[in-house]
Design an enzyme around this catalytic site. Sequence first.
Site, PDB file in Angstrom:
ATOM      1  N   LYS A  13     -38.899 140.698  31.315  1.00  0.00           N
ATOM      2  CA  LYS A  13     -38.569 142.012  31.886  1.00  0.00           C
ATOM      3  C   LYS A  13     -39.685 143.032  31.654  1.00  0.00           C
ATOM      4  O   LYS A  13     -40.092 143.744  32.566  1.00  0.00           O
ATOM      5  CB  LYS A  13     -37.283 142.585  31.243  1.00  0.00           C
ATOM      6  CG  LYS A  13     -36.047 141.767  31.462  1.00  0.00           C
ATOM      7  CD  LYS A  13     -34.808 142.479  30.924  1.00  0.00           C
ATOM      8  CE  LYS A  13     -34.804 142.698  29.427  1.00  0.00           C
ATOM      9  NZ  LYS A  13     -34.668 141.498  28.616  1.00  0.00           N
ATOM     10  N   ARG A 122     -44.469 134.504  20.505  1.00  0.00           N
ATOM     11  CA  ARG A 122     -44.899 135.826  20.983  1.00  0.00           C
ATOM     12  C   ARG A 122     -45.529 136.645  19.852  1.00  0.00           C
ATOM     13  O   ARG A 122     -45.059 136.660  18.723  1.00  0.00           O
ATOM     14  CB  ARG A 122     -43.676 136.570  21.528  1.00  0.00           C
ATOM     15  CG  ARG A 122     -43.982 137.982  21.990  1.00  0.00           C
ATOM     16  CD  ARG A 122     -42.895 138.504  22.871  1.00  0.00           C
ATOM     17  NE  ARG A 122     -41.730 138.963  22.140  1.00  0.00           N
ATOM     18  CZ  ARG A 122     -40.733 139.641  22.723  1.00  0.00           C
ATOM     19  NH1 ARG A 122     -40.756 139.895  24.013  1.00  0.00           N
ATOM     20  NH2 ARG A 122     -39.692 140.030  22.022  1.00  0.00           N
ATOM     21  N   ARG A 153     -42.787 140.105  15.839  1.00  0.00           N
ATOM     22  CA  ARG A 153     -41.609 140.941  15.614  1.00  0.00           C
ATOM     23  C   ARG A 153     -40.638 140.212  14.694  1.00  0.00           C
ATOM     24  O   ARG A 153     -40.461 139.002  14.805  1.00  0.00           O
ATOM     25  CB  ARG A 153     -40.921 141.237  16.960  1.00  0.00           C
ATOM     26  CG  ARG A 153     -41.545 142.388  17.697  1.00  0.00           C
ATOM     27  CD  ARG A 153     -41.029 142.550  19.100  1.00  0.00           C
ATOM     28  NE  ARG A 153     -39.575 142.463  19.247  1.00  0.00           N
ATOM     29  CZ  ARG A 153     -38.946 142.708  20.398  1.00  0.00           C
ATOM     30  NH1 ARG A 153     -39.631 143.047  21.484  1.00  0.00           N
ATOM     31  NH2 ARG A 153     -37.629 142.603  20.483  1.00  0.00           N
ATOM     32  N   ARG A 164     -29.783 136.462  19.364  1.00  0.00           N
ATOM     33  CA  ARG A 164     -29.950 137.416  20.470  1.00  0.00           C
ATOM     34  C   ARG A 164     -29.482 136.807  21.791  1.00  0.00           C
ATOM     35  O   ARG A 164     -28.897 137.495  22.633  1.00  0.00           O
ATOM     36  CB  ARG A 164     -31.428 137.842  20.572  1.00  0.00           C
ATOM     37  CG  ARG A 164     -31.846 138.761  19.434  1.00  0.00           C
ATOM     38  CD  ARG A 164     -33.343 138.835  19.272  1.00  0.00           C
ATOM     39  NE  ARG A 164     -34.018 139.499  20.359  1.00  0.00           N
ATOM     40  CZ  ARG A 164     -35.327 139.376  20.601  1.00  0.00           C
ATOM     41  NH1 ARG A 164     -36.085 138.600  19.842  1.00  0.00           N
ATOM     42  NH2 ARG A 164     -35.874 140.022  21.592  1.00  0.00           N
TER      43      ARG A 164
HETATM   44  P1  AMP Z   1     -35.644 144.478  23.208  1.00  0.00           P
HETATM   45  O1  AMP Z   1     -37.006 144.947  22.853  1.00  0.00           O
HETATM   46  O2  AMP Z   1     -35.153 144.983  24.527  1.00  0.00           O
HETATM   47  O3  AMP Z   1     -35.478 142.990  23.056  1.00  0.00           O
HETATM   48  O4  AMP Z   1     -34.650 145.149  22.129  1.00  0.00           O
HETATM   49  C1  AMP Z   1     -34.790 144.893  20.750  1.00  0.00           C
HETATM   50  C2  AMP Z   1     -33.493 145.222  20.029  1.00  0.00           C
HETATM   51  O5  AMP Z   1     -33.184 146.622  20.200  1.00  0.00           O
HETATM   52  C3  AMP Z   1     -32.244 144.503  20.522  1.00  0.00           C
HETATM   53  O6  AMP Z   1     -32.110 143.204  19.968  1.00  0.00           O
HETATM   54  C4  AMP Z   1     -31.134 145.455  20.054  1.00  0.00           C
HETATM   55  O7  AMP Z   1     -30.926 145.352  18.668  1.00  0.00           O
HETATM   56  C5  AMP Z   1     -31.776 146.817  20.312  1.00  0.00           C
HETATM   57  N1  AMP Z   1     -31.502 147.309  21.686  1.00  0.00           N
HETATM   58  C6  AMP Z   1     -32.390 147.529  22.695  1.00  0.00           C
HETATM   59  N2  AMP Z   1     -31.782 147.983  23.791  1.00  0.00           N
HETATM   60  C7  AMP Z   1     -30.457 148.061  23.483  1.00  0.00           C
HETATM   61  C8  AMP Z   1     -29.295 148.449  24.208  1.00  0.00           C
HETATM   62  N3  AMP Z   1     -29.364 148.838  25.495  1.00  0.00           N
HETATM   63  N4  AMP Z   1     -28.096 148.407  23.554  1.00  0.00           N
HETATM   64  C9  AMP Z   1     -27.997 148.028  22.267  1.00  0.00           C
HETATM   65  N5  AMP Z   1     -29.056 147.641  21.528  1.00  0.00           N
HETATM   66  C10 AMP Z   1     -30.277 147.648  22.122  1.00  0.00           C
END
Ligand code: AMP
Length: 206
Positions: A13, A122, A153, A164
Amino acid sequence: MNLIFLGPPGSGKGTLAMYLVEKAGIPQISTGDMLRAHRAKGTALGLEAQSYMDKGELVPDSVIIGMVEERLAQDDCKNGYILDGFPRTLAQAHALEKIAEIDMVVSLVLDNEVIVRRLSGRRVCPDCNGTFHISLLEDEKKCPACGGQLIQRVDDSEATIRNRLKVYEDQTAPLIVYYREKGLLREIDSSGSVEDNRRELDKVLK
Ligand code: AMP
């Protein structure tokens, strides 16, 4: 154009959103990036989000919704935006509906085992936000774009990636049906190269 990019973690994404930022000149609103910025600054919101993020759990809706509402009210969102990683629950989708008109939801489809391979290899650069895979790096520690020090990360460990993916299946995948029923969903097979994914995206945006 107001777009949502929906897809499991590691489905590409962010990379695809960055392509569209350049092409269409609209901002990418990544809730994951916003939360990481809060953590880096040590804000109260960042501290609250920390334990959820490191375990691969979702940060509570109340925290996320307020943060996104504030962001979408900013001037640079007037001509459109790409939501990357939001909404992730039906409650978030309902809250979004009250403040925004969404034109299209692009859903990225990818096999879980490919995701685990992609994410566990990654590496990210905290300086320029670049994302790379170890299989393509000469030096696993050095950012090929800016020379910064690459890191993995905390939530890219295999156990957390699997959690996740489960969280995605349970809490986010229902949004696919939700947006399909609204006639907004367009699906993209994101198993190909970055160029393939861009072509797929161009096709659905036409
Ligand atoms: P991402 O970088 O999008 O994979 O997000 C990393 C982490 O941030 C996720 O595993 C969640 O813990 C938190 N997170 C990001 N976006 C959201 C969302 N829309 N709702 C809840 N938690 C979020």
